[in-house]
Design a protein around this motif. Structure first.
Motif, PDB file in Angstrom:
ATOM      1  N   ALA A  87       1.006  -1.641  -0.266  1.00  0.00           N
ATOM      2  CA  ALA A  87      -0.143  -0.232  -0.444  1.00  0.00           C
ATOM      3  C   ALA A  87       0.936   1.171   0.193  1.00  0.00           C
ATOM      4  CB  ALA A  87      -0.964   0.574   1.104  1.00  0.00           C
ATOM      5  N   GLY A  88       2.487   1.614   0.921  1.00  0.00           N
ATOM      6  CA  GLY A  88       2.878   2.167  -0.023  1.00  0.00           C
ATOM      7  C   GLY A  88       3.579   2.794  -0.502  1.00  0.00           C
ATOM      8  N   LEU A  89       3.637   2.081  -1.209  1.00  0.00           N
ATOM      9  CA  LEU A  89       4.515   2.128  -2.924  1.00  0.00           C
ATOM     10  C   LEU A  89       3.812   2.838  -2.948  1.00  0.00           C
ATOM     11  CD1 LEU A  89       7.060  -0.443  -3.423  1.00  0.00           C
ATOM     12  CD2 LEU A  89       7.223   2.206  -3.213  1.00  0.00           C
ATOM     13  N   PRO A  90       2.397   3.336  -3.455  1.00  0.00           N
ATOM     14  CA  PRO A  90       1.192   4.203  -4.563  1.00  0.00           C
ATOM     15  C   PRO A  90       1.309   4.830  -3.540  1.00  0.00           C
ATOM     16  CG  PRO A  90       0.573   1.052  -4.366  1.00  0.00           C
ATOM     17  CD  PRO A  90       2.064   1.644  -3.392  1.00  0.00           C
ATOM     18  N   LEU A  91       1.228   4.885  -2.375  1.00  0.00           N
ATOM     19  CA  LEU A  91       0.661   6.487  -1.531  1.00  0.00           C
ATOM     20  C   LEU A  91       1.881   7.036  -1.745  1.00  0.00           C
ATOM     21  CD1 LEU A  91      -0.495   5.363   1.689  1.00  0.00           C
ATOM     22  CD2 LEU A  91      -1.704   6.055   0.150  1.00  0.00           C
ATOM     23  N   VAL A  92       3.518   6.980  -2.058  1.00  0.00           N
ATOM     24  CA  VAL A  92       4.700   7.393  -2.437  1.00  0.00           C
ATOM     25  C   VAL A  92       4.603   8.390  -3.804  1.00  0.00           C
ATOM     26  CG1 VAL A  92       6.943   7.235  -2.937  1.00  0.00           C
ATOM     27  CG2 VAL A  92       5.671   6.348  -0.320  1.00  0.00           C
ATOM     28  N   THR A  93       4.295   6.987  -4.411  1.00  0.00           N
ATOM     29  CA  THR A  93       4.086   7.962  -5.936  1.00  0.00           C
ATOM     30  C   THR A  93       2.714   8.536  -6.927  1.00  0.00           C
ATOM     31  OG1 THR A  93       4.562   5.152  -6.816  1.00  0.00           O
ATOM     32  CG2 THR A  93       3.397   6.819  -8.578  1.00  0.00           C
ATOM     33  N   ALA A 108      13.951  -3.271 -10.337  1.00  0.00           N
ATOM     34  CA  ALA A 108      13.770  -2.045 -11.418  1.00  0.00           C
ATOM     35  C   ALA A 108      12.027  -1.996 -11.678  1.00  0.00           C
ATOM     36  CB  ALA A 108      14.057  -2.608 -12.543  1.00  0.00           C
ATOM     37  N   GLU A 109      11.409  -2.862 -11.074  1.00  0.00           N
ATOM     38  CA  GLU A 109      10.057  -2.558 -11.379  1.00  0.00           C
ATOM     39  C   GLU A 109       9.664  -1.629 -10.643  1.00  0.00           C
ATOM     40  OE1 GLU A 109       6.343  -2.832 -12.534  1.00  0.00           O
ATOM     41  OE2 GLU A 109       8.227  -3.802 -14.016  1.00  0.00           O
ATOM     42  N   ARG A 110      10.558  -1.387  -9.622  1.00  0.00           N
ATOM     43  CA  ARG A 110       9.891   0.052  -8.483  1.00  0.00           C
ATOM     44  C   ARG A 110       9.993   1.160  -8.835  1.00  0.00           C
ATOM     45  NH1 ARG A 110      11.456  -4.038  -2.983  1.00  0.00           N
ATOM     46  NH2 ARG A 110       9.112  -4.883  -2.374  1.00  0.00           N
ATOM     47  N   LYS A 111      11.920   1.025  -9.504  1.00  0.00           N
ATOM     48  CA  LYS A 111      12.583   2.533  -9.713  1.00  0.00           C
ATOM     49  C   LYS A 111      11.219   2.887 -10.871  1.00  0.00           C
ATOM     50  CE  LYS A 111      16.996   1.414  -8.677  1.00  0.00           C
ATOM     51  NZ  LYS A 111      18.893   1.003  -9.904  1.00  0.00           N
ATOM     52  N   VAL A 114       8.940   5.159  -8.853  1.00  0.00           N
ATOM     53  CA  VAL A 114       9.794   5.599  -7.162  1.00  0.00           C
ATOM     54  C   VAL A 114      11.170   5.676  -7.284  1.00  0.00           C
ATOM     55  CG1 VAL A 114       7.536   5.185  -5.604  1.00  0.00           C
ATOM     56  CG2 VAL A 114       9.795   3.844  -5.689  1.00  0.00           C
ATOM     57  N   ASP A 115      11.328   6.928  -6.879  1.00  0.00           N
ATOM     58  CA  ASP A 115      12.858   7.110  -6.624  1.00  0.00           C
ATOM     59  C   ASP A 115      13.576   6.157  -5.654  1.00  0.00           C
ATOM     60  OD1 ASP A 115      13.529   8.439  -9.538  1.00  0.00           O
ATOM     61  OD2 ASP A 115      13.610   9.907  -8.520  1.00  0.00           O
ATOM     62  N   PHE A 116      14.707   6.362  -5.379  1.00  0.00           N
ATOM     63  CA  PHE A 116      15.309   5.982  -3.730  1.00  0.00           C
ATOM     64  C   PHE A 116      16.728   6.860  -3.321  1.00  0.00           C
ATOM     65  CE2 PHE A 116      12.912   1.660  -5.504  1.00  0.00           C
ATOM     66  CZ  PHE A 116      13.291   1.082  -4.519  1.00  0.00           C
ATOM     67  N   THR A 117      16.899   6.335  -1.708  1.00  0.00           N
ATOM     68  CA  THR A 117      17.750   6.634  -1.390  1.00  0.00           C
ATOM     69  C   THR A 117      19.169   6.098  -1.474  1.00  0.00           C
ATOM     70  OG1 THR A 117      17.814   5.325   0.333  1.00  0.00           O
ATOM     71  CG2 THR A 117      16.454   8.036   0.111  1.00  0.00           C
ATOM     72  N   VAL A 222      11.575   7.324  -2.207  1.00  0.00           N
ATOM     73  CA  VAL A 222      11.668   9.133  -2.427  1.00  0.00           C
ATOM     74  C   VAL A 222      10.084   9.068  -3.502  1.00  0.00           C
ATOM     75  CG1 VAL A 222      12.237  10.776  -2.027  1.00  0.00           C
ATOM     76  CG2 VAL A 222      13.622   8.864  -1.601  1.00  0.00           C
ATOM     77  N   ASN A 223       9.275   9.129  -3.293  1.00  0.00           N
ATOM     78  CA  ASN A 223       8.803  10.719  -4.040  1.00  0.00           C
ATOM     79  C   ASN A 223       9.639  10.721  -5.579  1.00  0.00           C
ATOM     80  OD1 ASN A 223       7.044  12.444  -6.265  1.00  0.00           O
ATOM     81  ND2 ASN A 223       5.375  12.195  -5.069  1.00  0.00           N
ATOM     82  N   ARG A 224       9.058  10.374  -6.431  1.00  0.00           N
ATOM     83  CA  ARG A 224      10.093  10.866  -8.195  1.00  0.00           C
ATOM     84  C   ARG A 224       9.983  12.178  -8.562  1.00  0.00           C
ATOM     85  NH1 ARG A 224       9.320   6.542 -12.506  1.00  0.00           N
ATOM     86  NH2 ARG A 224      11.971   7.313 -12.689  1.00  0.00           N
ATOM     87  N   LYS A 225       8.466  12.660  -7.740  1.00  0.00           N
ATOM     88  CA  LYS A 225       9.093  14.457  -8.213  1.00  0.00           C
ATOM     89  C   LYS A 225       9.629  15.118  -7.578  1.00  0.00           C
ATOM     90  CE  LYS A 225       3.930  13.704 -10.392  1.00  0.00           C
ATOM     91  NZ  LYS A 225       3.253  14.585 -10.584  1.00  0.00           N
ATOM     92  N   LEU A 226       9.278  14.705  -6.430  1.00  0.00           N
ATOM     93  CA  LEU A 226      11.035  15.610  -5.446  1.00  0.00           C
ATOM     94  C   LEU A 226      12.289  15.860  -5.151  1.00  0.00           C
ATOM     95  CD1 LEU A 226       8.584  14.741  -1.629  1.00  0.00           C
ATOM     96  CD2 LEU A 226       8.058  16.440  -3.630  1.00  0.00           C
ATOM     97  N   THR A 227      12.713  16.267  -6.567  1.00  0.00           N
ATOM     98  CA  THR A 227      14.026  16.246  -6.579  1.00  0.00           C
ATOM     99  C   THR A 227      15.025  17.118  -5.550  1.00  0.00           C
ATOM    100  OG1 THR A 227      13.495  17.915  -8.771  1.00  0.00           O
ATOM    101  CG2 THR A 227      13.483  15.945  -9.756  1.00  0.00           C
ATOM    102  N   ALA A 228      14.056  18.168  -5.475  1.00  0.00           N
ATOM    103  CA  ALA A 228      14.562  19.295  -4.690  1.00  0.00           C
ATOM    104  C   ALA A 228      15.122  18.784  -3.713  1.00  0.00           C
ATOM    105  CB  ALA A 228      13.744  20.566  -4.529  1.00  0.00           C
ATOM    106  N   PHE A 229      14.460  17.876  -2.260  1.00  0.00           N
ATOM    107  CA  PHE A 229      13.669  17.215  -1.070  1.00  0.00           C
ATOM    108  C   PHE A 229      14.932  16.308  -1.445  1.00  0.00           C
ATOM    109  CE2 PHE A 229      12.409  13.429   0.625  1.00  0.00           C
ATOM    110  CZ  PHE A 229      12.581  14.249   1.953  1.00  0.00           C
ATOM    111  N   GLU A 230      14.372  15.240  -2.565  1.00  0.00           N
ATOM    112  CA  GLU A 230      15.707  13.920  -2.497  1.00  0.00           C
ATOM    113  C   GLU A 230      16.800  14.325  -3.097  1.00  0.00           C
ATOM    114  OE1 GLU A 230      16.460  10.387  -5.642  1.00  0.00           O
ATOM    115  OE2 GLU A 230      14.699  11.565  -6.047  1.00  0.00           O
TER     116      GLU A 230
END
Length: 278
Positions: A87-93, A108-111, A114-117, A222-230
């Motif tokens: 449930a968490g991965l779709p919420l991050v997306t 690869a599927e998760r990437k 979402v992005d990853f630290t 990490v949400n892949r849209k949050l580039t500055a945060f990441e």
């Protein structure tokens, strides 16, 4: 200058200041977080010692302490919301969670969503059985019922590495262990970090049949849209590695257990700190 013109100048100036404060993220912090000024992180109920609820339900663990430090250094608050891997991965997306404070394999599927630290730990998959079980390897589990957390890397392991087994998805790892003890599962696959707690809580009732090292190191989604945060988060994660904070936390939650040498590829400064006696 007329009063009307002065009023217009003041309005325009206020608007410019507001735009500048919002930055590229449309928020005062410019990061685009789900809640301005606050990191909203998902956690699960079964990822000890990285994160798990204490007796009051409050999340505790290495990743909670680590993210508390990082948030403070970023000048942000942090809140934790209980979820599951599936449930968490779709919420991050979807942007409802900024990240998951969970050790997860960056497949690869998760990437795709979402992005990853940067990775922080390398674990293994442990196949846990009841003490009276004769299972010693994957071949002994053909046609058997094998549990794993829903949507977890361990579920992928069952599908890929235990041919002929029936994958029985479990909402949490603790639920899976209960099913194993009740005889409803023939084995339960867990991340190696979780097994010491399971063995301690069930002395003489379960054992590790065999283990298989992970092919990838664990990281946090990490949400892949949050580039500055990441970027800002990554800088602070590196700082915790540089100044000894991470190793102090690691020693707290993995007392006496060496940090995986394979991780020095990502964090060579940890090798140097260990060689110098921290």
């Amino acid at each position: 200058m007329t009063a009307l013109r002065i009023r217009r100048i003041l309005i325009a100036t206020t608007a410019l200041v507001s735009l500048a404060a919002c930055g590229s993220g449309g928020q005062p912090d410019g990061l685009g977080l789900a809640e301005p000024g606050t990191i909203t992180a998902g956690v699960t109920a079964g990822d000890a010692p990285f994160v798990s609820p204490d007796a009051t339900g409050k999340p505790v663990g290495l990743l909670v302490d680590l993210n508390d430090v990082i948030a403070q250094r970023m000048g942000l608050k942090i809140t934790y919301r209980m979820t599951t891997v599936s449930a968490g991965l779709p919420l991050v997306t979807a942007g409802q969670l900024d990240m998951l404070a969970i050790g997860m394999l960056p497949t690869a599927e998760r990437k795709k969503s979402v992005d990853f630290t940067k990775p922080f730990y390398l674990a293994s998959d442990d196949v846990v059985v009841r003490t009276d079980s004769a299972v010693k390897g994957a071949g002994d589990l053909a046609g058997r019922r094998v549990g794993a957390g829903l949507g977890s890397a361990q579920a992928d392991f069952v599908t890929a590495k235990i041919p002929g087994a029936s994958l029985i998805s479990q909402p949490t790892n603790s639920a899976g262990v209960t099913q194993l003890l009740n005889g409803n599962l023939d084995a339960m696959v867990l991340a190696s970090t979780e097994v010491p707690t399971v063995l301690q809580e069930n002395p003489g009732r379960v054992r590790i049949a065999y283990s298989a090292p992970h092919e990838q190191a664990s990281a946090m989604p990490v949400n892949r849209k949050l580039t500055a945060f990441e970027k800002a988060y990554g800088d602070q994660l590196k700082t915790t590695m540089d100044d000894g904070t991470f190793l102090r936390l690691y020693d707290k939650y993995f007392p006496g257990e060496p940090y995986p040498a394979q991780m020095f590829t990502y964090w060579p400064q940890l090798r140097d700190q260990i060689q110098k006696g921290r």
